[in-house]
Design a protein around this motif. Structure first.
Motif, mmCIF file in Angstrom:
data_model
loop_
_atom_site.group_PDB
_atom_site.id
_atom_site.type_symbol
_atom_site.label_atom_id
_atom_site.label_comp_id
_atom_site.label_asym_id
_atom_site.label_seq_id
_atom_site.Cartn_x
_atom_site.Cartn_y
_atom_site.Cartn_z
ATOM 1 N N ASP A 275 0.829 -1.212 0.000
ATOM 2 C CA ASP A 275 0.000 0.000 0.000
ATOM 3 C C ASP A 275 0.859 1.257 0.000
ATOM 4 O OD1 ASP A 275 -2.295 -1.549 0.042
ATOM 5 O OD2 ASP A 275 -2.456 -1.486 2.225
ATOM 6 N N VAL A 276 1.911 1.243 0.804
ATOM 7 C CA VAL A 276 2.815 2.398 0.868
ATOM 8 C C VAL A 276 3.516 2.581 -0.475
ATOM 9 C CG1 VAL A 276 4.897 3.325 1.949
ATOM 10 C CG2 VAL A 276 3.143 2.230 3.357
ATOM 11 N N ASN A 277 3.993 1.477 -1.060
ATOM 12 C CA ASN A 277 4.650 1.554 -2.363
ATOM 13 C C ASN A 277 3.708 2.091 -3.435
ATOM 14 O OD1 ASN A 277 6.991 0.553 -1.247
ATOM 15 N ND2 ASN A 277 6.698 -1.521 -2.005
ATOM 16 N N ASP A 278 2.464 1.612 -3.437
ATOM 17 C CA ASP A 278 1.475 2.084 -4.414
ATOM 18 C C ASP A 278 1.200 3.573 -4.236
ATOM 19 O OD1 ASP A 278 1.298 -0.456 -5.468
ATOM 20 O OD2 ASP A 278 -0.562 -0.958 -4.395
ATOM 21 N N TRP A 279 1.099 4.021 -2.979
ATOM 22 C CA TRP A 279 0.871 5.440 -2.716
ATOM 23 C C TRP A 279 2.047 6.275 -3.222
ATOM 24 C CZ3 TRP A 279 3.603 8.989 0.154
ATOM 25 C CH2 TRP A 279 2.994 10.234 0.305
ATOM 26 N N ARG B 129 3.974 9.777 -9.951
ATOM 27 C CA ARG B 129 3.281 10.036 -11.228
ATOM 28 C C ARG B 129 2.696 11.444 -11.248
ATOM 29 N NH1 ARG B 129 1.818 4.552 -10.781
ATOM 30 N NH2 ARG B 129 -0.113 5.092 -9.719
ATOM 31 N N LYS B 130 2.163 11.894 -10.109
ATOM 32 C CA LYS B 130 1.574 13.233 -10.037
ATOM 33 C C LYS B 130 2.588 14.326 -10.333
ATOM 34 C CE LYS B 130 -2.173 12.368 -6.785
ATOM 35 N NZ LYS B 130 -2.708 12.677 -5.442
ATOM 36 N N ILE B 131 3.842 14.088 -9.990
ATOM 37 C CA ILE B 131 4.866 15.104 -10.246
ATOM 38 C C ILE B 131 5.730 14.722 -11.465
ATOM 39 C CG2 ILE B 131 4.895 16.004 -7.897
ATOM 40 C CD1 ILE B 131 7.410 14.356 -7.362
ATOM 41 N N ASN B 132 5.172 13.832 -12.280
ATOM 42 C CA ASN B 132 5.763 13.451 -13.571
ATOM 43 C C ASN B 132 7.142 12.805 -13.485
ATOM 44 O OD1 ASN B 132 3.509 14.402 -15.053
ATOM 45 N ND2 ASN B 132 4.269 16.481 -14.805
ATOM 46 N N LEU B 133 7.396 12.035 -12.425
ATOM 47 C CA LEU B 133 8.629 11.263 -12.351
ATOM 48 C C LEU B 133 8.435 9.957 -13.116
ATOM 49 C CD1 LEU B 133 9.727 11.735 -8.639
ATOM 50 C CD2 LEU B 133 10.531 12.955 -10.659
ATOM 51 N N ILE B 134 9.467 9.507 -13.785
ATOM 52 C CA ILE B 134 9.386 8.313 -14.625
ATOM 53 C C ILE B 134 10.148 7.165 -13.967
ATOM 54 C CG2 ILE B 134 9.963 7.349 -16.883
ATOM 55 C CD1 ILE B 134 9.777 10.269 -17.929
ATOM 56 N N LYS B 135 9.452 6.020 -13.854
ATOM 57 C CA LYS B 135 10.041 4.821 -13.263
ATOM 58 C C LYS B 135 11.250 4.388 -14.089
ATOM 59 C CE LYS B 135 8.611 0.126 -12.068
ATOM 60 N NZ LYS B 135 7.465 -0.779 -12.074
ATOM 61 N N HIS B 136 12.302 3.942 -13.428
ATOM 62 C CA HIS B 136 13.571 3.500 -14.011
ATOM 63 C C HIS B 136 14.382 4.643 -14.605
ATOM 64 C CE1 HIS B 136 12.467 -0.616 -13.313
ATOM 65 N NE2 HIS B 136 11.391 -0.493 -14.048
ATOM 66 N N LYS B 137 13.861 5.854 -14.550
ATOM 67 C CA LYS B 137 14.638 7.013 -14.988
ATOM 68 C C LYS B 137 14.858 7.943 -13.805
ATOM 69 C CE LYS B 137 14.633 10.997 -17.989
ATOM 70 N NZ LYS B 137 13.763 11.979 -18.590
ATOM 71 N N ASP B 138 13.761 8.359 -13.163
ATOM 72 C CA ASP B 138 13.836 9.279 -12.029
ATOM 73 C C ASP B 138 13.837 8.552 -10.684
ATOM 74 O OD1 ASP B 138 13.727 11.618 -13.684
ATOM 75 O OD2 ASP B 138 11.597 11.223 -13.952
ATOM 76 N N TYR B 139 13.334 7.340 -10.648
ATOM 77 C CA TYR B 139 13.333 6.539 -9.426
ATOM 78 C C TYR B 139 13.353 5.073 -9.799
ATOM 79 C CZ TYR B 139 8.346 5.437 -10.034
ATOM 80 O OH TYR B 139 7.145 4.986 -10.511
#
Length: 58
Positions: free
Chosen positions: A4-8, A14-24
């Motif tokens: 649940d914490v990970n999903d949140w 996503r709301k601040i437009n970070l991209i998985k595997h690029k920004d985190y």
């Protein structure tokens, strides 16, 4: 609860437009060496047990 914490957190990224595997990255994608290094940098042992290491007590 951890999921649940990970999903949140992902929804906030996503709301601040970070991209998985690029920004985190996710913990499951980290090497064991990196996980251990991060863990050791966050926790130190004192005479009274373990405590989080902060900039003030590092």
């Amino acid at each position: 609860m951890e999921t649940d914490v990970n999903d949140w957190a992902k929804s906030q990224f996503r709301k601040i437009n970070l991209i998985k595997h690029k920004d985190y990255n996710e913990e499951s994608a980290m090497s064991e060496y990196l996980k251990t290094t991060i863990e050791k940098s966050l926790v130190c042992k004192s005479d009274f047990g373990y405590k989080l290491r902060t900039p003030l007590n590092a």
